[in-house]
Design an enzyme around this catalytic site. Structure first.
Site: not given
Length: 613
Positions: A258, A413, A451
């Site tokens: 990620c 994040h 996400h």
């Protein structure tokens, strides 16, 4: 002389809309914009969604962008195909079309009768068959592209995986946003002074890519000749080189779960600062909204399920779920929300930007990458992110001084998982305390767009650049309060939008954490900061000439934006155009000339190890 990597173009698409001209960012803060900006943003979305611009239906547009209930354009979440095991007892008789009998016949099958093209088969021992069946998804929230937007319809997509379709759209948007004709770049650069670093953290997993290559035989179909090559993780870069910009320069992708986009961005800025390349296109594209990917993350307990969301809200299982609030970073939460996105950025050294008259949206001070060291769970967080955030803050301080730190904020994040809210908040709180930052604004835009895995930091970077255009930091509006176990010392976790004069925000810190211990943090410098740096380096006369050239660039960028809103722009897709054959190159012992480029590839390479030979 130092080279500053400046951002001169950006493009893409995510659940908030088109990236260029900050349209996607503006969707996040729509209610805080001026009336004119709201109308322009809605008009941009209407064009993407194939809606009439004459009578904008604001409620429909808002309801069918950002995170929402999973729609059925990609698959039907209420009827997901799977195979149910079906046990047949020994002695059973089954009827099969003769032409469909397996060859060779299983050893425990015996054909006892055949007539009219149908064979009667006796099973001499028990048999397990796979019966097609359907199931209801347990996760029904996703960050989907605006309803009605289909990149496959915008160019001859020829069964391309969706991630590559998004790459074509996103890279085209970034190139168009430059405000000058890409073909003119050959006047300023040699072919090997350009690079493209782009990819996908999970590769192309739908049926037109790796997914189909793995599934075809099990579904009784044949593997196609395209599925294997188009499934490679670096294929977004390959498509950009081959069909968008025709680059012969550096290429590839650097994967880090990620944090992948920051890994690619780090490779790009290192190439610029070293002088190896002068212009780079950096980005990622992910299209993970597939039943199998939902299964993978849900089985890990990583996704927000419908049941989990209703439990958080104290609602019975049969009460409709509030899918809009599925992702709740730093609040009481139960998992992240999967999303699709493509984000691309064009960067170059400051000297080239000035020469081109390019609009400068910001600059990358530096990016830091660290692993976690020894771990228990490979997917769990670790110590590496403490290092990356600390170094990012020190980088900003070393460039701009101590006074810049209070004029910074963090795009966290912020996935929306219980583990992330504790670990990341502790990292940010300790960092703030260590460097004397009080009330450090922290936001998490996954609460809006979900996400997007390897693209996630690109979604964050696009928002950071938008904040410097509007002066509004988006708040985490999906939570009512910060969870009790979140560390808040020295932090201001934003629950509402924060309006700040753009000149009071010098630095944006972007944080990314990925499975396996892939941590990256970036220090992004504001455009007004960059302008001051260039003024000092290049002088007043050079900058005055730059601003004059930039007027034409700004006008061209505005024309592109208007064309997009009116539906008069298509992605760049140059299939088979401008192909250069080997006999067209001009070779000498010191240089190679390439058609379309005024500057040659320099073969006067210095020995990199002069002290060793």
């Amino acid at each position: 002389m130092s080279r500053l990597p400046v951002i001169i173009g950006m493009g893409g698409i995510n659940p908030a809309g088109r990236t260029s001209m900050h349209h996607g960012y503006r969707r996040l803060v729509l209610d805080a914009l001026s009336a004119d900006s709201q109308q322009t943003t809605l008009a941009s979305l209407a064009q993407l969604m194939n809606l009439s611009a004459d009578a904008l239906d604001r409620q429909f547009i808002e309801s069918h962008t950002l995170i929402r209930k999973l729609e059925s354009n990609l698959f039907d979440p209420s009827a997901i195909l799977h195979h149910q095991k079906l046990g047949l007892l020994a002695g059973s008789i089954i009827q099969v079309k003769t032409r469909q009998l397996p060859n060779p016949l299983p050893s425990h099958w015996r054909v006892v009768k055949e007539e009219g093209g149908v064979s009667h088969v006796a099973l001499e021992s028990a048999e397990t068959l796979l019966q097609p069946a359907f199931r209801q998804a347990i996760v029904n929230s996703a960050g989907q592209l605006p309803m009605g937007f289909d990149p496959a319809n915008l160019y001859p997509s020829r069964n391309h995986p969706r991630g590559l379709q998004l790459s074509i759209y996103g890279a085209s948007d970034a190139i168009h946003s430059l405000g000058f004709d890409w073909e003119n770049i050959g006047r300023f650069l040699a072919p090997d002074q350009i690079a493209v670093y782009a990819g996908s953290s999970m590769s192309q997993l739908d049926y037109n890519g790796n997914g189909g290559m793995m599934q075809a035989r099990l579904l009784g179909k044949r593997v196609t000749s395209k599925q294997c090559p188009l499934g490679f993780a670096e294929m977004p870069a390959d498509f950009i080189n081959a069909y968008v910009v025709g680059s012969l320069g550096g290429t590839g992708t650097n994967m880090g779960a990620c944090a992948t986009l920051l890994y690619n961005l780090s490779q790009g800025i290192d190439a610029i600062r070293s002088g190896k390349h002068r212009l780079v296109i950096v980005g990622n594209a992910e299209a993970p909204l597939l039943p199998e990917v939902f299964d993978g993350y849900a089985t890990m307990g990583a996704l927000a399920t419908d049941q989990g969301l209703n439990q958080l809200d104290g609602l019975a299982a049969d009460v409709p779920v509030n899918h809009r609030r599925a992702c709740r970073p730093f609040g009481h939460n139960c998992g992240f929300t999967l999303a699709e996105s493509a984000q691309f950025f064009v960067l170059c050294d400051d000297e080239l930007a000035v020469e081109l008259g390019a609009t400068i949206y910001g600059a990358i001070g530096d990016i830091f990458v660290n692993a976690d060291g020894y771990k228990k769970s490979i997917s769990g967080p670790g110590a590496g992110n403490y290092l990356t955030m600390a170094k990012a803050v020190v980088c900003a301080r070393s460039i701009l001084g101590e006074s810049a730190l209070p004029k910074s904020y963090v795009l966290a994040h912020g996935t929306g998982t219980p583990q992330n809210r504790i670990t990341e908040s502790h990292i940010l709180s300790e960092t703030a305390k260590t460097f004397g930052i009080t009330q450090w604004p922290v936001t998490a835009i996954k609460s809006y767009v979900g996400h997007s895995l390897g693209v996630a930091a690109g979604d964050q970077l696009a928002v950071a650049l938008g904040v410097w255009a509007e002066g509004i930091i988006p708040g985490i509006t999906t939570i009512n309060q910060v969870a009790d176990d979140v560390y808040q010392d020295n932090l201001q976790i934003l629950l509402d939008h924060l309006q700040v004069p753009v000149d009071d925000l010098d630095v944006a810190f972007i944080n990314a954490k990925g499975f396996g211990g892939n941590n990256a943090s970036a220090a992004v410098l504001a455009p007004h900061v960059v302008t001051n740096m260039l003024q000092k380096k290049h002088g007043q006369d050079t900058m005055t000439a730059y601003w004059q050239r930039n007027e034409q660039v700004q006008a061209a960028t505005s024309d592109y934006d208007n064309a997009c809103i009116s539906g008069n722009r298509s992605p760049i897709y140059r299939f088979g155009e401008g192909v250069i054959e080997g006999n067209e190159l001009g070779y000498t012992a010191t240089a190679v000339s390439v058609p379309g480029y005024e500057k040659t590839v320099d073969l006067n390479l210095k020995n990199p190890y002069p002290d060793m030979v």
